[in-house]
Structures are given as structure tokens and as C-alpha cells.
Design an enzyme around this catalytic site. Structure first.
Site, short mmCIF file in Angstrom:
data_model
loop_
_atom_site.label_atom_id
_atom_site.label_comp_id
_atom_site.label_asym_id
_atom_site.label_seq_id
_atom_site.Cartn_x
_atom_site.Cartn_y
_atom_site.Cartn_z
N VAL A 124 41.24 47.50 39.71
CA VAL A 124 41.61 46.89 40.64
C VAL A 124 41.65 47.47 42.01
O VAL A 124 42.21 48.56 42.35
CB VAL A 124 43.46 46.96 40.41
CG1 VAL A 124 44.13 45.92 41.27
CG2 VAL A 124 43.55 46.45 39.03
N ILE A 128 40.93 51.78 46.32
CA ILE A 128 42.29 51.99 46.70
C ILE A 128 43.25 52.08 45.71
O ILE A 128 43.21 51.50 44.58
CB ILE A 128 42.69 50.45 47.42
CG1 ILE A 128 41.86 50.05 48.57
CG2 ILE A 128 44.29 50.45 47.52
CD1 ILE A 128 42.21 48.53 48.98
N GLY A 179 24.21 43.09 47.26
CA GLY A 179 24.83 43.63 46.04
C GLY A 179 26.32 43.21 46.04
O GLY A 179 27.08 43.81 45.08
N ASP A 193 38.35 36.70 39.51
CA ASP A 193 38.26 38.12 39.52
C ASP A 193 39.80 38.65 40.18
O ASP A 193 40.42 39.55 39.88
CB ASP A 193 37.06 38.61 40.39
CG ASP A 193 37.26 40.08 40.59
OD1 ASP A 193 36.76 40.80 39.58
OD2 ASP A 193 37.59 40.56 41.79
N LYS A 197 42.82 40.82 38.64
CA LYS A 197 43.57 41.89 39.29
C LYS A 197 45.17 41.86 39.66
O LYS A 197 45.77 42.48 39.23
CB LYS A 197 42.77 42.15 40.73
CG LYS A 197 41.37 42.91 40.52
CD LYS A 197 40.52 42.70 41.67
CE LYS A 197 39.01 43.28 41.49
NZ LYS A 197 38.30 43.14 42.53
#
Ligand SMILES: NC(=O)c1ccc[n+]([C@@H]2O[C@H](COP(=O)([O-])OP(=O)(O)OC[C@H]3O[C@@H](n4cnc5c(N)ncnc54)[C@H](OP(=O)(O)O)[C@@H]3O)[C@@H](O)[C@H]2O)c1
Length: 417
Positions: A124, A128, A179, A193, A197
Site C-alpha cells: 500500500v 509511505i 516503468g 490497484d 489498496k
């Protein structure tokens, strides 16, 4: 290399994250890398052949290994690896948000039954430390909202569209070349995605076990210059914002939606591949965390932090998850109202929706824009049909009126003429 701690780690995966972790471990030799399990026997490697194995069991059954890092790109195989490690009561860290968010109840139960440990900070927001913050600091304090930009690829694309006027295709190609985005970007730009999370955040922040279909989700893949220009005229920016929020009826509202944010929001200033998470707690007030949400070394650093914590005996407490003796789950809400902006190039396919208020504008045979208010549950129910129209759907803050959007749209048209 012999480690300072005498502990050994087995690593699964030697791609972007696996190599990042390996680099960090080389510079900080507290752990000895036993072996690295990969898949492709033909691939050129930066390490000698004997550093690798192609058989997961060679690592999983090696009793001299103290813990594992699961950093592979195959969620099904990753689940098998994590499951086997936990059933053996072992410690394993993982970065696989899809696998963990889709199997969280089982993975929590396995840890309880066999006393193993699973940590997944890297899954996640990369570097951070959001899960550790939620667990260690907010394990007891009630939170009102956790929201943020959780996907670096889509944020990179939105930033390029806004700041440099690139087309969506140009910005995506740039993100792929650097990338930041996969060859198949669907998981990122489609909001999946971010959904994985925010589901993990909801478990740690609110004790909610979320099913994907409960989350209102739309991506950025149909955004156009018209939308970007509209946001600019209104003084804002579109960002893909994921949020988990307790509403006035003590129900949880969950969404991943492009959202118009303004300079009064910290999220307005989160640019390129960065992530940012805002926390609103009952007593502590508001906090904001910003950092690199992906990439080899930032994510490798998060895995390393988990590895170090796990070796020191740290486990997630899942303090807010309902216990067996109190199985009441936080209800997920659909009755609240949302104001949305929608633009579709296929107006003829627009389904009938139970709008509470509706203003249509810019309508011709190739385009339709609208600003409407609708119940979250109604939008959720009609989202599959809306997506058939290749619509760009975004949340507008309630303080922006439909009239302001119409006027901004007219200004955009004048500028384009
Ligand atoms: N990239 C990021 O910035 C980032 C950030 C946060 C989380 N994550 C997560 O971290 C995980 C790894 O991502 P990545 O970007 O490092 O992926 P990647 O660069 O594509 O590398 C994937 C690695 O997994 C190995 N692998 C795939 N299937 C395997 C299998 N069945 N058995 C053994 N090894 C297998 C590959 O082996 P070969 O080398 O033989 O091909 C490769 O080394 C994913 O779950 C991803 O969602 C990534």
C-alpha cells in the site's frame, strides 16, 4: 555474505521490488540472503546462477531460513507461497496488494491458527508507512476518513495531461517507458490497484472486510482534453482519489473515483508518480503523508522495514477487525448523495439513471456532458451500463454548481475554437 544478525531470508521474485530489496540488503548486511526463487530460466541475471532457484519448495522447506519475502508478480502463486509459509507458522512479508486484499480473511485466520506472521506495508503506497501508522498509532483512536492518491501510474498520467497538455495515449506511453505503468495498464488506470489498496486501508483503519463490488470504482482511461480543460477553467485538477469515510450515520462509504480537487486540498499538490494519503482522526485531527508510492528502492525500503519489524517480533494487531464474539460488521453505505460529472462520446448509449438532479450540456451526436446528483447505491448499480458508453466519470465537490460547470464548458469551447 554472512549477516550481522545470523538470520537468513528467502526471497521470491527478483523483478523491480525483489532487486530493490536485494540492493538494500547488500548495503545493510543484517540478513543473509539464502536463495532467490524466480520463474524464467532463460532470463539474464545480475547475480550468479547459484543465487537462484526455480523451485519454491527449496525455500519453503529450508528450515535454516528465518523469514521470507514474497515479491512475485503472479497473485495465484503468491497466495500458495504465503499460505504454505503461514501454515508452517513462519514469518513472511509481501507486496502483493491484489492477492492480500482478495484473501484477507483467510490470511488473518491463518496467522491466528498457526501463529505465523504476515506483514505487507509495501503493498500500500510503496514507501509511505500508512499501514504501520494506522496499526501503531490509530489502533484505538476512531478515524473518520482515510483518502488519497494511491496509484502512481495514473497520477503520473493525470499530471502530464494537466501540466504539459499531452494526450492520454502520449502520457501513458511515457509512463510505460519510464516503468511507472505496466504493458497492460488496466489495473492502474482502471482503478483496480487503488481499490485493492483502499480495501487494505479499510481493514486496518475501520476494521471493515471489503468486497470489491461494494466499492464505487471508475478509472481515468476515458479522460479527454475537454475534461482537463474544464477542470483548469474551474481552478482544479482531476486526481484518482480512493477514500474510505465514515458518514453521519456511522456507515462506511468507499470509492475509487476521478475527483476534482482544488488548491485547498493537499491532494492537489501530489504530482507525477507520488502518492499522498490524508487521515482524519476524531481526536488527533488531520494529517497528510506523501512519498514515493512505487519503484524499486522505495518499495524495497518498505519491504526491508517489514522484514526488520518482523524479526523484532512485530505483528499486525488488526485491532479494529470484529472479533468472533462481536461479529457485527461496519455497514457499507449506499444512501449518501454524490455529485458527478460525466462526459461520454456515445450519448446514444446513455442508460436511464435515477438522477436526483440533472443538468446536461454540450450535447451533440458525438458528445454529451452532464452534472448530476445521484445516490451512491444507484450509481453503483448502473456503473456497468455507464461504462459501456466509454464515459469519463468523476466526483465534483458539492460546492461546485452545475451552472459553474456549464459556464466553464462554454469557456473551454471558446478557447478551442
Ligand atoms: N513495482 C513496484 O513499484 C511495486 C510497488 C508496490 C508493490 N508491488 C508489488 O510487488 C510485486 C512484484 O512486483 P514487481 O514490480 O517487482 O514485478 P516484476 O518486476 O514483474 O517482477 C516479478 C518477479 O516475480 C517473478 N515471478 C513471477 N511469477 C513467478 C512464479 N510463479 N514463481 C517464481 N517467481 C515468479 C519473476 O520471475 P522472473 O524474473 O523469472 O521473470 C520476477 O522476478 C507485485 O505483487 C506488485 O504488485 C510492486
Amino acid at each position: 555474505m554472512k549477516s550481522k544478525s545470523g538470520k537468513r531470508i528467502g526471497i521470491f521474485g527478483f523483478g523491480c521490488v525483489g532487486q530493490g530489496l536485494h540492493d538494500v540488503l547488500q548495503e545493510n548486511p543484517h540478513l543473509e540472503v539464502a536463495k532467490i526463487c524466480v520463474k524464467d530460466r532463460e532470463k539474464l541475471r545480475t547475480l550468479p546462477t547459484d543465487a537462484f532457484t526455480y523451485d519454491p519448495q527449496e525455500l519453503l522447506q529450508d528450515t535454516s531460513i528465518d523469514l521470507f519475502a514474497e515479491l512475485i508478480s503472479d497473485p495465484k502463486e503468491a497466495l500458495l507461497i504465503v499460505r504454505q509459509a503461514l501454515e508452517a507458522g513462519k514469518t513472511i512479508v509481501s507486496a502483493n496488494k491484489k492477492m492480500i486484499s482478495e484473501n484477507l480473511p483467510e490470511l488473518v485466520a491463518l496467522q491466528e491458527e498457526f501463529c505465523g506472521t504476515l506483514l505487507y506495508e509495501a503493498a500500500v503506497c510503496g514507501s509511505i508507512p500508512i499501514l504501520r501508522t494506522l496499526e501503531a498509532y490509530y489502533g484505538t483512536e476512531p478515524l473518520q476518513e482515510v483518502s488519497g492518491i494511491l496509484n502512481g501510474s495514473s497520477n503520473y498520467i493525470l499530471t502530464k495531461l494537466d501540466a504539459e497538455g499531452l494526450s492520454y495515449e502520449q502520457a501513458l506511453a511515457e509512463a510505460q517507458a519510464l516503468g511507472f505503468a505496466e504493458a497492460d495498464p488496466t489495473l492502474d488506470v482502471g482503478g483496480y490497484d487503488a481499490l485493492h489498496k483502499i480495501s487494505l486501508i479499510a481493514a486496518h483503519a475501520f476494521g471493515a472486510l471489503v468486497k470489491p463490488e461494494q466499492v464505487l470504482r471508475a478509472g481515468i482511461q476515458h479522460i479527454s482534453k475537454k475534461d482537463i480543460n474544464l477542470a483548469q477553467v474551474l481552478g482544479g485538477r482531476f486526481r484518482l482519489v480512493a477514500s474510505a469515510k465514515i458518514n453521519a450515520h456511522n456507515r462506511l462509504e468507499l470509492q475509487v473515483l476521478p475527483t476534482l480537487v482544488f488548491p485547498d486540498s493537499e491532494l492537489y499538490y501530489v504530482e507525477a508518480e507520488f502518492n499522498g494519503v490524508a487521515l482524519h482522526a476524531k481526536y488527533a485531527g488531520s494529517q497528510f503523508l506523501k512519498g514515493r508510492g512505487a519503484g524499486s528502492h522505495p518499495t524495497g525500503s518498505a519491504v526491508w522495514a517489514d522484514v526488520s519489524a518482523a524479526l523484532a517480533g512485530y505483528k499486525y494487531s488488526y485491532a479494529k477487525l470484529p472479533k468472533e464474539e462481536e461479529p457485527v460488521q461496519l455497514k457499507i453505505e449506499g444512501e449518501d448523495e454524490l455529485q458527478v460529472y460525466l462526459r461520454t462520446p456515445r450519448p446514444e448509449l446513455l442508460p436511464q439513471l435515477p438522477w436526483l438532479q440533472l443538468t446536461s450540456f454540450g450535447v451533440d451526436s458525438r458528445n454529451a456532458q452532464l452534472v448530476g446528483t445521484i445516490l451512491r447505491k444507484d450509481l453503483l448499480a448502473h456503473l456497468p451500463a455507464l461504462k459501456q458508453t466509454a464515459a469519463f466519470i468523476a466526483q465534483l465537490p458539492s460546492y461546485i454548481s452545475a451552472n459553474q460547470a456549464v459556464n466553464a464548458s462554454c469557456q473551454v469551447l471558446e478557447e478551442l475554437v
